[in-house]
Write a protein that holds these residues in place. Structure first.
Motif, PDB file in Angstrom:
ATOM      1  N   GLU A  71       0.890  -1.246  -0.180  1.00 25.76           N
ATOM      2  CA  GLU A  71       0.003  -0.071  -0.095  1.00 25.76           C
ATOM      3  C   GLU A  71       0.832   1.238  -0.091  1.00 25.76           C
ATOM      4  O   GLU A  71       0.635   2.281  -0.807  1.00 25.76           O
ATOM      5  N   ALA A  72       1.833   1.196   0.851  1.00 23.16           N
ATOM      6  CA  ALA A  72       2.503   2.473   0.888  1.00 23.16           C
ATOM      7  C   ALA A  72       3.683   2.692  -0.523  1.00 23.16           C
ATOM      8  O   ALA A  72       3.839   3.775  -0.604  1.00 23.16           O
ATOM      9  N   GLU A  73       4.009   1.595  -0.922  1.00 24.96           N
ATOM     10  CA  GLU A  73       4.896   1.556  -2.164  1.00 24.96           C
ATOM     11  C   GLU A  73       4.196   2.140  -3.290  1.00 24.96           C
ATOM     12  O   GLU A  73       4.426   2.834  -3.903  1.00 24.96           O
ATOM     13  N   ILE A  74       2.849   1.773  -3.339  1.00 26.39           N
ATOM     14  CA  ILE A  74       1.946   2.063  -4.584  1.00 26.39           C
ATOM     15  C   ILE A  74       1.775   3.715  -4.287  1.00 26.39           C
ATOM     16  O   ILE A  74       1.979   4.242  -5.178  1.00 26.39           O
ATOM     17  N   ALA A  75       1.597   4.096  -3.228  1.00 26.85           N
ATOM     18  CA  ALA A  75       1.273   5.471  -3.041  1.00 26.85           C
ATOM     19  C   ALA A  75       2.433   6.292  -3.164  1.00 26.85           C
ATOM     20  O   ALA A  75       2.232   7.353  -3.793  1.00 26.85           O
ATOM     21  N   SER A  76       3.449   5.890  -2.796  1.00 29.79           N
ATOM     22  CA  SER A  76       4.647   6.374  -2.910  1.00 29.79           C
ATOM     23  C   SER A  76       5.056   6.680  -4.435  1.00 29.79           C
ATOM     24  O   SER A  76       5.525   7.751  -4.793  1.00 29.79           O
ATOM     25  N   GLN A  77       4.792   5.622  -5.217  1.00 33.56           N
ATOM     26  CA  GLN A  77       5.373   5.661  -6.747  1.00 33.56           C
ATOM     27  C   GLN A  77       4.221   6.640  -7.280  1.00 33.56           C
ATOM     28  O   GLN A  77       4.799   7.461  -7.868  1.00 33.56           O
ATOM     29  N   ILE A  78       2.907   6.725  -6.924  1.00 25.72           N
ATOM     30  CA  ILE A  78       2.090   7.669  -7.593  1.00 25.72           C
ATOM     31  C   ILE A  78       2.340   9.100  -7.168  1.00 25.72           C
ATOM     32  O   ILE A  78       2.479   9.823  -7.946  1.00 25.72           O
ATOM     33  N   THR A  79       2.824   9.261  -5.881  1.00 22.94           N
ATOM     34  CA  THR A  79       3.028  10.667  -5.692  1.00 22.94           C
ATOM     35  C   THR A  79       4.112  11.058  -6.233  1.00 22.94           C
ATOM     36  O   THR A  79       4.265  12.292  -6.613  1.00 22.94           O
ATOM     37  N   LYS A  80       5.481  10.423  -6.339  1.00 28.53           N
ATOM     38  CA  LYS A  80       6.498  10.629  -6.892  1.00 28.53           C
ATOM     39  C   LYS A  80       6.494  11.014  -8.169  1.00 28.53           C
ATOM     40  O   LYS A  80       7.257  11.745  -9.088  1.00 28.53           O
TER      41      LYS A  80
END
Length: 135
Positions: A71-80
Motif C-alpha cells: 500500500e505504501a509503495e503504490i502510494a509513494s510511486q504515484i506521488t513521486k
C-alpha cells in the motif's frame, strides 16, 4: 499542468496536438503510465533508481506484513512519478474468488484543466508479480 507525458505528446500529429485534451485521453494516458510504473522493478531504470516497484516476490514472503508495505509503495510511486494525480489513498481489497492475486483500490484526484476529478483505479497483482490496472 500537462495532460500527457512528453513521449505521448511527441508521437501525436500536429492536428491532434492543437485540439483540447479530452478527459478520457488524459485518464487513458495516466492509466498507461501507472501500468508501466507498477510493472518496472525498482532499480532497473539507471537514471532513477527509485522508479518502479519493489521486488514483489520478496515483498510477498510474509503476506500479512506485505500488505501495508505494498500500500505504501503504490502510494509513494504515484506521488513521486505521476503529478497528474493527487490525494492518493491506497487500500487492500481481499478477493476470495481470486486467491492467487492481491487487489488494491486506489482513490485519487485526477488534476484536469478545469479543476480535479475523483477517480478509482483497481490494481491486481498476480502470483508472478505482474500488475494489472483498470478503472
Amino acid at each position: 499542468m500537462f495532460e500527457r507525458r512528453l513521449l505521448s505528446r511527441i508521437s501525436d500529429s500536429e492536428e491532434a496536438r492543437q485540439r483540447q485534451p479530452d478527459l478520457n485521453d488524459i485518464l487513458a494516458d495516466v492509466l498507461s503510465h501507472l501500468r508501466e510504473l507498477f510493472n518496472i522493478r525498482k532499480g532497473s531504470v539507471s537514471i532513477r533508481s527509485d522508479y518502479g516497484m519493489v521486488d514483489l516476490n520478496s515483498a510477498l514472503g510474509s503476506f500479512t506484513d506485505a500488505i501495508p508495505l505494498l500500500e505504501a509503495e503504490i502510494a509513494s510511486q504515484i506521488t513521486k512519478f505521476e503529478p497528474r494525480l493527487s490525494h492518493v489513498n491506497v487500500r487492500y481489497i481481499p478477493d476470495r474468488d481470486k486467491p492467487g492475486t492481491i487487489g488494491f483500490a486506489i482513490h485519487v484526484v485526477l488534476e484536469t484543466p478545469d479543476g480535479g476529478r475523483k477517480i478509482k483505479v483497481d490494481t491486481q497483482i498476480s502470483q508472478n508479480g505482474q500488475v494489472r490496472i483498470s478503472q
